[in-house]
Design an enzyme around this catalytic site. Structure first.
Site, PDB file in Angstrom:
ATOM      1  N   GLU A   1      -2.368  -5.938  18.415  1.00  6.97           N
ATOM      2  CA  GLU A   1      -1.852  -4.915  17.089  1.00  6.97           C
ATOM      3  C   GLU A   1      -0.879  -4.287  17.745  1.00  6.97           C
ATOM      4  OE1 GLU A   1      -4.122  -1.223  16.172  1.00  6.97           O
ATOM      5  OE2 GLU A   1      -1.901  -1.534  15.721  1.00  6.97           O
TER       6      GLU A   1
ATOM      7  N   CYS B   1      -1.030   4.083  15.051  1.00  8.42           N
ATOM      8  CA  CYS B   1      -0.497   2.848  14.175  1.00  8.42           C
ATOM      9  C   CYS B   1      -0.775   2.918  12.514  1.00  8.42           C
ATOM     10  CB  CYS B   1      -1.401   1.676  14.558  1.00  8.42           C
ATOM     11  SG  CYS B   1      -3.061   2.178  14.741  1.00  8.42           S
TER      12      CYS B   1
END
Ligand code: NAP
Length: 527
Positions: free
Chosen positions: A267, A304
């Protein structure tokens, strides 16, 4: 649990002293080193942890669902019990607020409890039964039964920016343990004390639950060597990673070059574009501008899911959106960033925005400490954003880019220019319906989550959550790293063909002794 940190590696049931040097944690708010010394390991420690994990695999992956669920609940109990100690140490090592980590510790414990429910329900096994059809024309069918099984030992790279919920006892660990996979965590060196506290919680839970000691290990090392040794180790069956695109892709490529390539679920990077359509802009421009900045500054922008790029067509409401966003940024105090190197790369990346034509329109208070990140709001035209791919890339930290678009066609063109994203957001009113219908398929193709009239932060951890998306948001858009679906990364299907009932795994036996939902001849059934 003792409040004393020992700095040792946790390999199976053992506490292992330094084999390759030591480090101390840094208090990023003062730049001072904090006691104690934390051990570094090397290839030998990695080998020991993975051999134990492999030894643990057969027994752990075959634990009964109730037993495995009880183990996950035990970890949750223990995380709750160390909440205060964990939050205090995490705040010290990150410069972020204590209250944030008390909440993060409790939410992380709750994730273990949710995975305990997932395990008890057993739906993740996806049991399917196609009974024998001996008289089927033109050819008979044998009995076929399928269930998902655990992949094997999993290596988890703890994230720097969520030092509890995506670190040692975070969602990756919870979902891998739920799947039946032993776990070896590579602790992030940005928060070694917080990592040790979490690691000891799991180590103790493994012992109290009477499981094989190899179910969990925690290693730590200097530089890339330890990470490379983990990814290269022949007994690893999958890797998870949260961090930079460069780091994630280096590890991903490495794993694909093994003699036996393995999945690496990375990720990496996302700017979470937020589109404000004309009627929403006219009706709620100021509210959206201020609301977005408030969410974006969470964790000093080191998230994120930070809504990093705000896009709207110039017209009624644009000035209100711009003014409200600017005013909100100007209210923001400069705050300590997670590590000196993250602070340095923030400074570099902000310069990249400026070098590519972004103009500063708002700034929070000036930095006081050397590691403080100043909140910054930039503006750029749609034309410029289209011309400069660098403007569409993440700036990890408290910087936001406002994009002034010329019209609906440019909005669609810009939407098409983004690489894969974890999320995209749409603000729209009923009058925006036609524009929304044009934009949605473009977003769907590029992201794992589409948010309507809300913000990309916070992220729910639930059955319908997706935290994933096309590259470079992740290396495999078919999976999520947050939510109950995260367990699927660690499973693979096995079909048992023509088996006698007594040799079948329990979830597939004729009497359905675990009372599971199963797909029987294509129909969901609990019989
Ligand atoms: P990182 O540098 O990618 O490192 C993450 C982890 O992977 C660390 O444990 C690191 O070990 C290891 N690692 C990285 N590259 C490696 C390699 N080539 N070989 C072996 N191991 C490797 O991420 P970070 O330390 O968290 O932060 C750095 C930057 O990453 C940030 O400035 C930000 O831009 C980005 N980031 C993005 C997100 C996001 O969610 N979008 C989250 C976190 C970070 P070492 O620490 O020992 O190097």
């Amino acid at each position: 649990m003792s409040k004393e940190l020992t700095g040792e590696l946790l390999i199976g049931a053992a506490r292992v002293p330094a084999a390759a040097g030591t480090m101390k944690a840094l208090d990023p708010s003062t730049g001072e080193l904090i006691e104690p010394e934390f051990a570094f390991g090397g290839a030998a420690e990695v080998d020991r942890a993975l051999r134990l994990a492999d030894e643990a695999f057969d027994s752990y992956s075959h634990t009964g669902l109730a037993e495995r669920a009880a183990f996950l609940d035990l970890i949750a109990d223990k995380l709750e019990a160390v909440k205060d100690e964990l939050a205090a140490r995490t705040a010290l090592e990150t410069g972020l607020p204590l209250a944030q980590f008390e909440g993060e510790a409790l939410r992380t414990a709750a994730v273990f409890r949710k995975f305990a429910i997932v395990v008890r329900q057993g739906r993740f096994l996806q049991a399917a039964i196609d009974p024998a059809q001996p008289d089927r024309p033109p050819a008979p069918r044998m009995d076929h039964r399928l269930q998902k099984v655990a992949l094997g030992p999993v290596v988890i790279f703890g994230a720097s920016n969520f030092p509890i919920s995506y670190s040692v006892a975070g969602g990756d660990t919870a979902s891998a343990l739920a799947a039946g996979c032993p776990v070896v965590v590579k602790a992030h060196n940005a928060h070694p004390g917080a990592s040790e506290i979490q690691g000891r919680v799991i180590q103790q839970a493994v012992a109290e639950a009477g499981l094989h000691e190899g179910v969990f290990s925690l290693v730590r090392g200097a530089g890339n060597e330890i990470g490379e040794a983990l990814v290269d180790h022949p007994l690893v069956r999958a890797v998870t990673f949260t961090g930079s695109e460069a780091g994630g892709m280096a590890l991903y490529r490495r794993a694909q070059q093994r003699p036996d390539p393995i999945p690496v679920f990375t990720e990496m990077t996302s700017v979470n574009p937020t589109f404000v359509l004309p009627a929403a802009l006219a009706a709620r421009g100021a509210e959206i501008g201020a609301g977005l900045i408030q969410r974006a500054m969470y964790n000093v922008g080191q998230a994120c899911l930070k809504p990093a790029i705000l896009l709207a067509v110039d017209g009624p409401g644009f000035q209100e959106l711009r003014d409200a966003a600017t005013a909100e940024v100007e209210k923001a105090a400069a705050r300590t960033m997670l590590t000196p190197s993250i602070h340095d790369s923030y400074t570099r990346n902000v310069r990249r925005l400026e070098d590519n034509g972004a103009g500063l329109i708002g700034a929070g208070s000036a930095p006081v400490g050397a590691g403080d990140g100043q909140s910054l709001l930039y503006e750029v035209t749609g034309e410029r954003l289209l011309a400069e791919p660098a403007l569409r890339e993440e700036v990890f930290g408290p910087a936001i880019l406002l994009v002034r678009l010329t019209g609906p066609d440019q909005l669609l063109e810009v939407a098409r220019a983004f690489r894969g994203q974890l999320s995209a957001t749409l603000h729209a009113e009923a009058a925006d319906r036609a524009a929304a219908e044009q934009l949605l398929p473009i977003l769907e193709r590029r992201t794992g989550r589409i948010v309507f009239n809300a913000f990309s932060i916070p992220q729910e951890v639930s059955y319908a959550s997706t935290h994933g998306g096309p590259f470079p948001a992740t290396s495999d858009s078919r999976f999520t790293s947050v939510g109950m679906g995260a367990i699927e990364r660690f499973l693979r299907p096995v079909t048992y063909q023509n088996f006698p009932d007594e040799l079948l795994p329990q979830p597939l036996r004729a009497a359905n002794p675990l009372h599971l939902w199963r797909l029987v001849d294509g129909e969901l059934s609990r019989r």
